[in-house]
Motif scaffolding. Structure first.
Motif, PDB file in Angstrom:
ATOM      1  N   VAL A 122     -59.237   0.117 -57.417  1.00 21.88           N
ATOM      2  CA  VAL A 122     -60.218  -0.253 -58.445  1.00 21.88           C
ATOM      3  C   VAL A 122     -59.618  -0.054 -59.831  1.00 21.88           C
ATOM      4  CG1 VAL A 122     -62.211   0.318 -56.989  1.00 21.88           C
ATOM      5  CG2 VAL A 122     -61.202   2.072 -58.477  1.00 21.88           C
ATOM      6  N   ALA A 158     -64.005  -0.286 -65.673  1.00 23.17           N
ATOM      7  CA  ALA A 158     -64.734  -1.388 -66.295  1.00 23.17           C
ATOM      8  C   ALA A 158     -64.386  -1.437 -67.781  1.00 23.17           C
ATOM      9  CB  ALA A 158     -66.237  -1.194 -66.105  1.00 23.17           C
ATOM     10  N   PRO A 217     -71.560  -0.807 -63.636  1.00 28.71           N
ATOM     11  CA  PRO A 217     -70.645   0.094 -62.917  1.00 28.71           C
ATOM     12  C   PRO A 217     -69.458   0.485 -63.789  1.00 28.71           C
ATOM     13  CG  PRO A 217     -71.274  -1.786 -61.543  1.00 28.71           C
ATOM     14  CD  PRO A 217     -71.768  -2.083 -62.922  1.00 28.71           C
ATOM     15  N   TRP A 258     -66.473   1.113 -62.691  1.00 27.28           N
ATOM     16  CA  TRP A 258     -65.235   0.579 -62.155  1.00 27.28           C
ATOM     17  C   TRP A 258     -65.528  -0.657 -61.317  1.00 27.28           C
ATOM     18  CZ3 TRP A 258     -66.950   5.575 -60.927  1.00 27.28           C
ATOM     19  CH2 TRP A 258     -67.543   5.736 -59.675  1.00 27.28           C
ATOM     20  N   GLU A 259     -64.480  -1.430 -61.047  1.00 29.82           N
ATOM     21  CA  GLU A 259     -64.612  -2.663 -60.283  1.00 29.82           C
ATOM     22  C   GLU A 259     -63.367  -2.868 -59.438  1.00 29.82           C
ATOM     23  OE1 GLU A 259     -63.319  -5.976 -63.483  1.00 29.82           O
ATOM     24  OE2 GLU A 259     -65.149  -4.855 -63.994  1.00 29.82           O
ATOM     25  N   PRO A 260     -63.456  -3.669 -58.354  1.00 28.53           N
ATOM     26  CA  PRO A 260     -62.303  -3.860 -57.466  1.00 28.53           C
ATOM     27  C   PRO A 260     -61.094  -4.420 -58.215  1.00 28.53           C
ATOM     28  CG  PRO A 260     -64.299  -4.694 -56.444  1.00 28.53           C
ATOM     29  CD  PRO A 260     -64.654  -4.380 -57.874  1.00 28.53           C
TER      30      PRO A 260
END
Length: 344
Positions: free
Chosen positions: A127, A130, A52, A54-56
């Motif tokens: 977010v 990544a 992904p 992006w991430e939280p």
């Protein structure tokens, strides 16, 4: 053919190498003999790893359906944010109005910089981009400088730029680093209009749209004092308020992140060779990482060397969907006969 010292295997398919650009004049450039040899010349960067983009990050943002305003009141001061809509348009952005009120019995004083923005506004998502692979030292330093990640710096979520109305049609604006004093009589108020743009940025360029989802708008009023208080000694807490809105149509999740794009570019042998020969990133001329929204491509530009050597500009273009190098521009390839790379 890109002229550089060959070292290590190349993992991605061979990109199309462009030879356009300034002509290569006949002027051999001697690499200084005091250029330090790398400690581990055979070390190669880690490959790009799919995942992904992006991430939280941080506390979840709760989107309160239908709410368009938020306020905070303390010490006879009220600040508020009112949005023109509950969603951010990917093409038009979202206009908001800030309001500062003096509900106290004496004059309210505060200070700003040269832009005279009374209530500071930020817009951030829940977010972060990544980061991608944690590269070996020489490659990691280069990557972190491109991503504007410096030692000791905190991580931040993906944010959207907020522009005062008087600067919306400008390509950019700056605020003079000066302190300007302001006064507001009891019962009076001041308002301002600002535009939240549906794009993400870095100081060197744009990263395109953020992912769809809730966006937290934060308004802050600080550096204030009342009546005859001494501005040099009094320290009041800032007033802060939050409003959640929604970005409905965001970034295509198939597009790789800025960090992932750098990982792909690092697979180019010519970039690896430059980084082995010029490991001191602060000595570089400009480093630049931008995203072409229309083409769906990341462009990485770096100039290697120092004032005592001829500059070595290098541009690498990475397709954001296929995660492959599609072009390399090295207008002044290094002559292998004078290359200072250590022997394998």
């Amino acid at each position: 053919m890109v002229g550089a010292c060959s070292s290590g295997p190349s993992s991605p398919p061979s990109p199309t190498t462009s030879t356009s650009g300034p002509p290569h004049t006949s002027r051999p450039v001697a690499i200084p003999t005091d250029t330090p040899a790398p400690t581990h010349p055979t070390v190669t960067p880690l490959p790009y790893a799919a995942g992904p983009a992006w991430e939280p990050f941080g506390d979840p943002i709760v989107d309160e359906a239908g709410r368009t305003s938020a306020s905070a009141t303390a010490h006879g001061i009220r600040i508020s944010i009112t949005a023109d809509a509950t969603t951010i348009s990917t093409t038009k952005g979202l206009w908001i109005t800030t309001r500062l009120e003096n509900r106290g019995a004496d004059v309210l004083h505060w200070a700003t910089d040269g832009c005279e923005i009374n209530i500071g506004v930020e817009a951030s998502t829940g977010v972060k981009w990544a980061y991608g692979a944690v590269q070996p030292p020489a490659f990691k330093v280069f990557k972190d400088w491109l991503l504007e990640r410096y030692p000791g710096q905190d991580e931040y979520p993906i944010s959207l730029p907020v522009t005062p109305d008087w600067a919306v049609d400008r390509e950019g604006f700056g605020c003079a680093d000066i302190g300007l004093g302001h006064d507001l009589a009891p019962g009076k108020h001041r308002t301002a209009r600002m535009l939240i743009k549906a794009s993400t940025g870095a100081s060197t360029g744009t990263y395109g749209l953020p992912p769809a989802g809730p966006v937290r708008i934060t308004g802050t009023f600080g550096l204030w004092w009342r009546g005859d208080e001494d501005m040099d000694t009094v320290r009041h807490e800032s007033l802060v308020t939050h409003l959640a809105v929604l970005l409905r149509d965001g970034r295509d999740p198939a597009l790789i992140s800025p960090g992932q794009a750098v990982d792909v570019a690092l697979q180019a042998p010519v970039l690896q060779d430059y980084l082995r020969r010029y490991p001191k990133v602060p000595d570089f001329a400009p480093l630049d990482l931008t995203f072409d929204v229309a083409a769906g491509r990341w462009t990485i530009h770096a100039v290697f060397g120092s004032r005592s050597t001829a500059p070595k500009p290098l541009t690498i273009v990475v397709d954001a969907r296929s995660a492959t190098i599609v072009d390399i521009l090295d207008p002044y390839p290094v002559d292998p006969d004078i290359c200072a790379c250590p022997s394998p």
